[in-house]
Design a protein around this motif. Structure first.
Motif, mmCIF file in Angstrom:
data_model
loop_
_atom_site.group_PDB
_atom_site.id
_atom_site.type_symbol
_atom_site.label_atom_id
_atom_site.label_comp_id
_atom_site.label_asym_id
_atom_site.label_seq_id
_atom_site.Cartn_x
_atom_site.Cartn_y
_atom_site.Cartn_z
ATOM 1 N N ALA A 11 0.956 -1.162 -0.162
ATOM 2 C CA ALA A 11 0.058 -0.003 -0.298
ATOM 3 C C ALA A 11 0.946 1.212 0.110
ATOM 4 C CB ALA A 11 -1.065 0.019 1.148
ATOM 5 N N VAL A 12 0.492 2.082 -0.855
ATOM 6 C CA VAL A 12 1.443 3.477 -0.959
ATOM 7 C C VAL A 12 0.431 4.570 -1.168
ATOM 8 C CG1 VAL A 12 3.498 2.324 -1.694
ATOM 9 C CG2 VAL A 12 1.711 3.002 -3.416
ATOM 10 N N GLY A 13 0.817 5.849 -0.983
ATOM 11 C CA GLY A 13 0.199 7.088 -1.102
ATOM 12 C C GLY A 13 0.692 8.252 -0.934
ATOM 13 N N PRO A 14 0.141 9.527 -0.879
ATOM 14 C CA PRO A 14 0.726 10.560 -0.252
ATOM 15 C C PRO A 14 1.599 10.524 0.964
ATOM 16 C CG PRO A 14 -1.531 11.031 -1.156
ATOM 17 C CD PRO A 14 -1.129 9.597 -1.031
ATOM 18 N N GLY A 15 2.775 11.066 0.925
ATOM 19 C CA GLY A 15 3.598 10.853 2.287
ATOM 20 C C GLY A 15 4.438 9.744 2.232
ATOM 21 N N VAL A 16 4.626 8.837 1.100
ATOM 22 C CA VAL A 16 5.624 7.962 1.385
ATOM 23 C C VAL A 16 6.181 7.572 -0.030
ATOM 24 C CG1 VAL A 16 4.158 5.900 0.670
ATOM 25 C CG2 VAL A 16 6.072 5.512 2.153
ATOM 26 N N PHE A 17 7.536 7.389 -0.259
ATOM 27 C CA PHE A 17 8.266 7.218 -1.515
ATOM 28 C C PHE A 17 7.829 5.905 -2.153
ATOM 29 C CE2 PHE A 17 11.728 5.602 -3.722
ATOM 30 C CZ PHE A 17 12.019 6.615 -4.624
ATOM 31 N N VAL A 18 7.394 5.964 -3.416
ATOM 32 C CA VAL A 18 6.874 4.787 -4.397
ATOM 33 C C VAL A 18 8.061 4.034 -4.538
ATOM 34 C CG1 VAL A 18 5.807 3.924 -6.487
ATOM 35 C CG2 VAL A 18 4.862 5.973 -5.085
ATOM 36 N N PRO A 19 8.141 2.607 -4.023
ATOM 37 C CA PRO A 19 9.305 1.825 -4.320
ATOM 38 C C PRO A 19 9.355 1.654 -5.849
ATOM 39 C CG PRO A 19 7.549 0.590 -3.484
ATOM 40 C CD PRO A 19 7.087 1.867 -3.252
ATOM 41 N N ARG A 20 10.753 1.372 -6.217
ATOM 42 C CA ARG A 20 11.110 1.314 -7.730
ATOM 43 C C ARG A 20 11.536 -0.089 -8.124
ATOM 44 N NH1 ARG A 20 9.410 6.149 -6.653
ATOM 45 N NH2 ARG A 20 10.070 8.084 -7.705
ATOM 46 N N PRO A 21 11.257 -0.494 -9.323
ATOM 47 C CA PRO A 21 11.688 -1.722 -9.876
ATOM 48 C C PRO A 21 13.096 -1.970 -9.589
ATOM 49 C CG PRO A 21 10.229 -0.819 -11.450
ATOM 50 C CD PRO A 21 10.561 0.186 -10.443
ATOM 51 N N GLU A 22 14.092 -0.980 -9.784
ATOM 52 C CA GLU A 22 15.564 -1.207 -9.359
ATOM 53 C C GLU A 22 15.882 -1.233 -7.892
ATOM 54 O OE1 GLU A 22 14.727 3.533 -10.446
ATOM 55 O OE2 GLU A 22 14.014 1.404 -10.847
ATOM 56 N N THR A 23 15.124 -1.277 -7.089
ATOM 57 C CA THR A 23 15.133 -1.379 -5.696
ATOM 58 C C THR A 23 15.154 -2.822 -5.278
ATOM 59 O OG1 THR A 23 14.760 1.016 -5.049
ATOM 60 C CG2 THR A 23 14.789 -0.693 -3.300
#
Length: 291
Positions: free
Chosen positions: A86-98
């Motif tokens: 779960a993601v939304g405003p206020g948190v960094f969206v995890p990226r595929p490269e990570t």
């Protein structure tokens, strides 16, 4: 009930997103359509089309995406390895490269018996939760300073624990502070971190500039201000022979490994490239005590 045909509706959405400069217009349009229809994207072409209400909802979401609201904010989830977070405003969206750094951490932890793993600057909890999911023998901790991000991480941790994963211990605090997880000093096997590393003044996409929290992005003039402090904290946490993995920007493929090599606590610093052959993360080993 009259349906709105899927194919031409998708085609219009793709054109709209393309004109707006979205980097993956077809993927994003299909993801939004699948979200509205409540089906996996892989089964989207089997759908008959939209009813009027869902067509209107799809059009609304495409408009938001055209205004460069992140896709993950619109659907509420981000895929990360085998997880949906779960993601939304206020948190960094995890990226595929990570996922590559997480995979390295999983591989390192899986070689050990009952490893202790710490994820510094945990954000949504992506790395910590992926390690707990794929290395169930590990005891995993995550540290996050920002309260909004920590709330997302706790939500994700509760969801994964309910699904049967080993619980992750989340700590509210500055990952560079000497008192954070001080009881673990000298006992940790693996430290992983995806810290703020974007050099100040860098050009980033509207999705990043307008929606990712600034605290998760900017790392000072060369992007390494936070990393310098994290190395000191990680050196204290790690047992001799323990390992650290640090994600970095593709322009830091030389500067970050050089920084790690200059730190007296670490040896065997190696940089790793992502699937696009760009420098992506650095790993090193905590020096063993002399004698």
């Amino acid at each position: 009930m009259q349906t709105v045909p899927l194919a031409p509706t998708l085609a219009r959405a793709v054109r709209r997103l393309t004109e707006a400069g979205v980097s993956s217009p077809r993927f994003d349009a299909e993801e939004l359509a699948a979200f509205v229809l409540g089906v996996p994207r892989s089964r989207l072409l089997l759908a008959d089309g939209f009813d009027r209400d869902r067509a209107a909802r799809f059009d609304e979401l495409v408009g938001e995406r055209a205004r460069r609201v992140p896709l993950q904010h619109l659907t509420g989830v981000a895929g990360f390895r085998h997880l949906e977070l779960a993601v939304g405003p206020g948190v960094f969206v995890p990226r595929p490269e990570t996922e590559l750094l997480a995979g390295w951490g999983i591989a390192e932890a899986s070689r050990l018996n009952g490893p202790v793993v710490v994820d510094l600057c945990s954000g949504s909890g992506a790395i910590a939760l992926a390690i707990a999911n794929e290395c169930p023998a590990a005891t995993v901790y995550g540290v996050e300073r920002e309260e909004m991000a920590l709330a997302w991480a706790r939500r994700n941790a509760e969801s994964r624990a309910a699904a049967g994963d080993r619980p992750v211990t989340l700590v509210h605090g500055d990952a560079t502070a000497p008192d954070v997880l001080a009881a673990l000093d000298g006992t940790v096997d693996v430290v992983v971190t995806n810290p703020p590393y974007v050099p100040d003044g860098s050009t980033v996409s509207p999705e990043v500039a307008d929606h990712d929290p600034a605290a998760a992005l900017w790392g000072g003039p060369d992007g390494l201000d936070v990393v310098r402090r994290l190395l000191t904290r990680a050196a204290a946490l790690l047992k001799p022979g323990g390992v650290i993995g640090i994600e970095h920007a593709d322009v830091q493929g030389e500067s970050l490994p050089a920084l790690v090599r200059r730190h007296a606590a670490f040896e065997d610093a190696v940089d790793h490239r992502d699937l696009a052959d760009r420098p992506r993360y650095t790993t090193a080993r905590r020096r063993k005590l002399a004698g």
